[in-house]
Structure formats: C-alpha cells, structure tokens
Design an enzyme around this catalytic site. Structure first.
Site, PDB file in Angstrom:
ATOM      1  N   ASP A   1       0.822  -1.211   0.000  1.00  0.00           N
ATOM      2  CA  ASP A   1       0.000   0.000   0.000  1.00  0.00           C
ATOM      3  C   ASP A   1       0.855   1.260   0.000  1.00  0.00           C
ATOM      4  OD1 ASP A   1       0.942  -0.385   2.594  1.00  0.00           O
ATOM      5  OD2 ASP A   1      -1.012  -0.804   3.439  1.00  0.00           O
TER       6      ASP A   1
ATOM      7  N   ASN B   1      -7.376  -2.270  14.126  1.00  0.00           N
ATOM      8  CA  ASN B   1      -8.786  -2.557  13.845  1.00  0.00           C
ATOM      9  C   ASN B   1      -8.936  -3.782  12.941  1.00  0.00           C
ATOM     10  OD1 ASN B   1      -7.916  -1.625  11.403  1.00  0.00           O
ATOM     11  ND2 ASN B   1      -9.303   0.143  11.288  1.00  0.00           N
TER      12      ASN B   1
ATOM     13  N   HIS C   1      -7.219  -4.279  10.092  1.00  0.00           N
ATOM     14  CA  HIS C   1      -6.978  -4.079   8.661  1.00  0.00           C
ATOM     15  C   HIS C   1      -5.750  -4.834   8.186  1.00  0.00           C
ATOM     16  CE1 HIS C   1      -4.650  -0.099   9.543  1.00  0.00           C
ATOM     17  NE2 HIS C   1      -3.761  -0.988   9.159  1.00  0.00           N
TER      18      HIS C   1
ATOM     19  N   GLU D   1      -9.674  -1.617   5.195  1.00  0.00           N
ATOM     20  CA  GLU D   1     -10.276  -1.273   6.483  1.00  0.00           C
ATOM     21  C   GLU D   1     -11.549  -2.089   6.714  1.00  0.00           C
ATOM     22  OE1 GLU D   1      -8.630   0.468   8.473  1.00  0.00           O
ATOM     23  OE2 GLU D   1      -8.086   2.464   7.784  1.00  0.00           O
TER      24      GLU D   1
END
Ligand code: GLP
Length: 261
Positions: A67, A136, A138, A143
């Site tokens: 990413d 979280n 991801h 996400e």
C-alpha cells in the site's frame, strides 16, 4: 494455519525472516508482497543482517508493496516508498526495476492501480505476502467494512489508522493523508503463502479476533482463516490471548508441513 509463538519481538522478526529467506531460495524469480509499519522494522533489520552475512540473495526477486498513501510521491518522508528505501531497498541487492510501489501521487489513480495489478500479473502473482495487522484488523489498507474490494483500489482511511500512522508525519495525525492506495484482500489472498507478523501487547486482542473469531469483513485479517497456507508469527505479548495455538518456539519456524497446534 500455522501459528508460531516466539519469546520476543526480535525472535519473531527473525522467524519471519527465515520464511522470507526460504521464499528467496525458491527457483525462478520469487515475488514478494511487502508491508510497512513499525512491526516490519525488525523484520527488515533481520533480512539486511542475513543479506550482509550472505544468507539472503534478493538478486532474482521482485517486490510489490502492499500500500501507499494517496497524494504522496515516493520522496515524501512519510511515504511508504521512503520507508522501504530506508529500511530495506538501499541495503540489499534488489534490482531497482523490480521494486514495485503504488505511486500515491499519480494523477489518475485508476490508471495507477490498473498498472500495478498488470505488473503483478506479469510477474506471476505473489509467491509470499508478508503482512502486518492494524489495530482494527486491517490488512494492508483494507479497512473493516460491510464489503471489501478484491483488487487494488483507493481507500478512505479510518481515523484510528491515521492516528496509528502519525509518526511518519511529525506525530500530527491530521497531516496523515485521508486516502491511500492498497492491494485488495483478493490480491493478498492470491499469494501462494501469507505470513502475518504481529508483535506487542497492543496487538493481542485483534490477533485473537482475527485468528479465533468469525471470518468477517469487519475484521479483514480474519479472512486469512480461509487461506490454505498462512503462517502467523507472534511474539509472546501478541499471542497472550490465544489459547492452545502453538507452543513457544525459540528456534524459529518448523519445517514446511509440520504443525504447531
Ligand atoms: C499500517 C499499514 C499496514 C500495517 C499496519 C500495522 O497502517 N498500512 O500495512 O501492517 O498498519 O502497522 P504497525 O506495524 O505500525 O502496527
């Protein structure tokens, strides 16, 4: 899913580097998917050490980063391109044309993600994807959401993710870009093998949800449960809430095919 519990962060990074070194030794041109983030720093340190000792040859390899922040070019100090140069690329014998990063500053991001997926397909897909996990759940920048996107795409970052990435932006989370380009969950799951590296007590709860909870797009890393060849490398702190999965191992990964649970 094989789960390796190592006694320390350094031992976990070293075990993950064993798995990368194993992939580098495969015949042909090994294709690696690579992460950024604090967890990856000791892994890259271990790989650079191996390379200097003549035990990790990157000359045939190609790399694809998972990413990049949207709007940043690779010269921006907060970019993942800068991170990769600092921690890995400038220290090992990767051919310059074989390190592939999403260009966050590309004017036309649709063309950029198509270019990236095309390059990855031309390289034959990922042999090994090394991934970290966000607080979280991801994976890369996929996400939690009711639906996930399979291939490389543009994402809006969660506020918690921007906060977690503030260190590259003078600790001002408001300066962290609001969007990113990210490999999709399908791109990552298409890798022949996935290594998930997670360390530290702050990762224990999400590691437990990802490995032992239901498979759900609300915890993108939980989708790794459906992949046929995943090795999860944890230090003791990140493994603290797992029960009965793996035994502490000071000696690094077991040989392929052995079980840790
Ligand atoms: C970042 C990256 C992920 C990384 C994760 C964990 O936001 N996009 O690829 O795996 O969050 O980062 P860290 O290792 O710093 O906890």
């Amino acid at each position: 899913m094989r789960v390796l519990k190592l006694p320390s962060t350094t031992a976990a990074a070293s075990a993950a580097s064993d798995l990368v070194a194993e992939a580098l030794q495969a015949s042909g041109a090994p294709v690696l998917g690579l992460p950024t983030g604090r967890t990856a720093v000791p892994l890259y340190r271990a790989l650079v050490r191996r390379h200097r000792a003549g035990r990790a040859d990157f000359s045939r390899a190609a790399t694809f980063n998972l990413d990049e922040f949207a709007g940043l070019d690779a010269d921006h100090p907060g970019s993942y391109g800068a991170f990769m140069r600092e921690h890995l690329f400038q220290h090992v014998n990767l051919a310059p044309g074989r390190t592939h990063l999403l260009r966050g500053s590309a004017k036309d991001w649709r063309m950029e993600i198509a270019r990236f997926e095309r390059r990855l397909a031309e390289a034959g897909g990922l042999d090994l994807a090394v991934v970290g996990i966000g607080l979280n759940g991801h994976l890369a920048f996929n996400e939690p959401a009711p639906q996930l996107v399979a291939r490389t795409h543009r994402v809006r970052l969660a506020a918690s993710t921007r906060r977690a990435n503030a260190s590259g932006f003078g600790n001002r989370w408001q300066d962290v870009p609001t969007h990113a380009l990210s490999m999709g969950i399908g791109t990552i799951l298409s890798a022949r093998r996935v290594v998930l590296l997670a360390t530290g007590p702050h990762k224990a709860a999400i590691v437990q949800r990802a490995l032992s909870g239901p498979v759900t797009t609300r915890v993108p890393a939980s989708l790794l449960q459906v992949h046929p060849d995943v090795v999860v490398v944890l230090d003791r702190a990140a493994a603290a809430l797992l029960s009965g999965r793996g035994r502490p191992s000071a000696s690094g990964p077991r040989p392929a095919g052995s079980r840790a649970d």
